[in-house]
Design a protein around this motif. Structure first.
Motif, PDB file in Angstrom:
ATOM      1  N   THR A  89       6.167  -0.516  -6.684  1.00  0.00           N
ATOM      2  CA  THR A  89       7.225   0.258  -6.788  1.00  0.00           C
ATOM      3  C   THR A  89       8.338   0.486  -5.640  1.00  0.00           C
ATOM      4  O   THR A  89       7.842   0.244  -4.533  1.00  0.00           O
ATOM      5  N   VAL A  90       9.659   0.547  -6.084  1.00  0.00           N
ATOM      6  CA  VAL A  90      10.504   0.466  -4.894  1.00  0.00           C
ATOM      7  C   VAL A  90      10.334   1.408  -3.845  1.00  0.00           C
ATOM      8  O   VAL A  90      10.050   2.596  -4.212  1.00  0.00           O
ATOM      9  N   GLY A  91      10.593   1.175  -2.755  1.00  0.00           N
ATOM     10  CA  GLY A  91      10.135   2.125  -1.477  1.00  0.00           C
ATOM     11  C   GLY A  91       8.691   1.994  -0.845  1.00  0.00           C
ATOM     12  O   GLY A  91       8.353   2.738   0.179  1.00  0.00           O
ATOM     13  N   ASP A  92       7.851   1.495  -1.546  1.00  0.00           N
ATOM     14  CA  ASP A  92       6.344   1.413  -1.051  1.00  0.00           C
ATOM     15  C   ASP A  92       6.147   0.376  -0.359  1.00  0.00           C
ATOM     16  O   ASP A  92       6.736  -0.661  -0.497  1.00  0.00           O
ATOM     17  N   LYS A  93       5.254   0.469   0.462  1.00  0.00           N
ATOM     18  CA  LYS A  93       4.851  -0.488   1.610  1.00  0.00           C
ATOM     19  C   LYS A  93       3.948  -1.398   1.024  1.00  0.00           C
ATOM     20  O   LYS A  93       2.684  -0.853   0.177  1.00  0.00           O
ATOM     21  N   TYR A  94       3.920  -2.531   1.036  1.00  0.00           N
ATOM     22  CA  TYR A  94       3.043  -3.567   0.666  1.00  0.00           C
ATOM     23  C   TYR A  94       2.426  -4.444   1.558  1.00  0.00           C
ATOM     24  O   TYR A  94       3.037  -4.886   2.569  1.00  0.00           O
ATOM     25  N   ALA A  95       1.091  -5.015   1.409  1.00  0.00           N
ATOM     26  CA  ALA A  95       0.570  -6.102   2.148  1.00  0.00           C
ATOM     27  C   ALA A  95       0.795  -7.146   1.226  1.00  0.00           C
ATOM     28  O   ALA A  95       0.065  -7.324   0.091  1.00  0.00           O
TER      29      ALA A  95
END
Length: 261
Positions: A89-95
């Motif tokens: 989702t746009v705006g979420d932080k990802y690893a």
């Protein structure tokens, strides 16, 4: 949605400058705050904000802490291998964990915002190991029925789990003191549970840290780690693998709309 309006506004503002800056890598303090993460020594995981996650085969991530422009990564193989945890989702932080042979190919992706919250599971007690059940063969049926009734009344599930926070802190839940009836005289006991205090990502694994008592000489607590792998992650359900054991969790409803700080 699990994010409060303030966070969405800040994330949108950060993404406006990140994805539309035409190569400008200037960072604001708020952008740094959104992507700040504990990075363990030797961790090759990439961290950033999702700028475009609508495509099933690609994921665009912004890495302001490294001063990089938006970049595109192929997540199609990770998706087929069920290694994409959480919708991009746009705006979420990802690893992201990328392939050593192809730095544009993702082998595992985790939506870190989906991890935030209080995750719990139900745990039943079990009979004490020092109880000699053979003795029940030498008592009356009334006494045996009385014992079974007491055990059944004590088979109450207890809720265990932890709260994962954005600052790598971890707060255990369900660790309160047992009631008097569940003391030394009780025929049932609950399995021991570790009191985790912090968490972080290490090459796609989830590291959970806990303290153990020191020796009689040092009297100092020692930190140890458990390593878990994500097996399943949805908005209200998670499963972690600890060695050969898979533990399922549900997200406590009262944390669904909270920004865990």
């Amino acid at each position: 949605m699990r994010k409060i309006a303030v966070f969405l506004w800040l994330a949108g503002l950060a993404l406006f400058f990140a994805c539309g800056n035409n190569g400008n890598s200037e960072q604001t303090g708020k952008e740094k705050e959104l992507v700040k993460s504990y990075v363990a020594k030797g961790d090759s995981t990439l961290y950033g904000l999702v700028c475009d996650g609508g495509d099933d085969t690609h994921l665009v991530v912004f890495f302001p802490e490294k001063g990089l422009d938006p970049d595109t990564f192929d997540i199609s193989e990770a998706r087929m291998e069920n290694k994409v945890f959480g919708f991009p989702t746009v705006g979420d932080k990802y690893a992201l964990v990328v392939s050593p042979e192809d730095k544009k190919k993702v082998v595992l992706a985790i939506n870190l915002h989906e991890l935030m919250g209080t995750w719990v599971y139900k745990q039943l007690p079990h009979l004490r190991e020092d109880i000699n059940l053979d003795l029940l063969n030498h008592v009356s049926s009334e006494e045996k029925a009385r014992f079974d009734s007491i055990v059944d009344s004590l088979m109450i599930p207890r809720e265990y789990g932890f709260t994962l926070k954005v600052d790598q802190q971890l707060v255990p839940t369900g660790m309160g003191r047992a009631t008097k009836i569940m003391g030394k005289e009780s025929p049932v006991v609950y399995p021991p549970v570790k009191r985790y205090t912090e968490w972080h990502i290490f090459n796609g694994d989830i590291i959970l840290t806990y303290a153990v008592s020191g020796s009689d000489i040092t009297k100092e607590a020692e930190s140890r780690n458990d390593t878990a792998q994500l097996v399943y992650l949805r908005s209200d359900t998670m499963a972690l693998r600890f060695g050969d054991v898979v533990q399922g969790y549900r997200l406590r409803p009262d944390t669904l709309n909270q920004n865990q700080k």
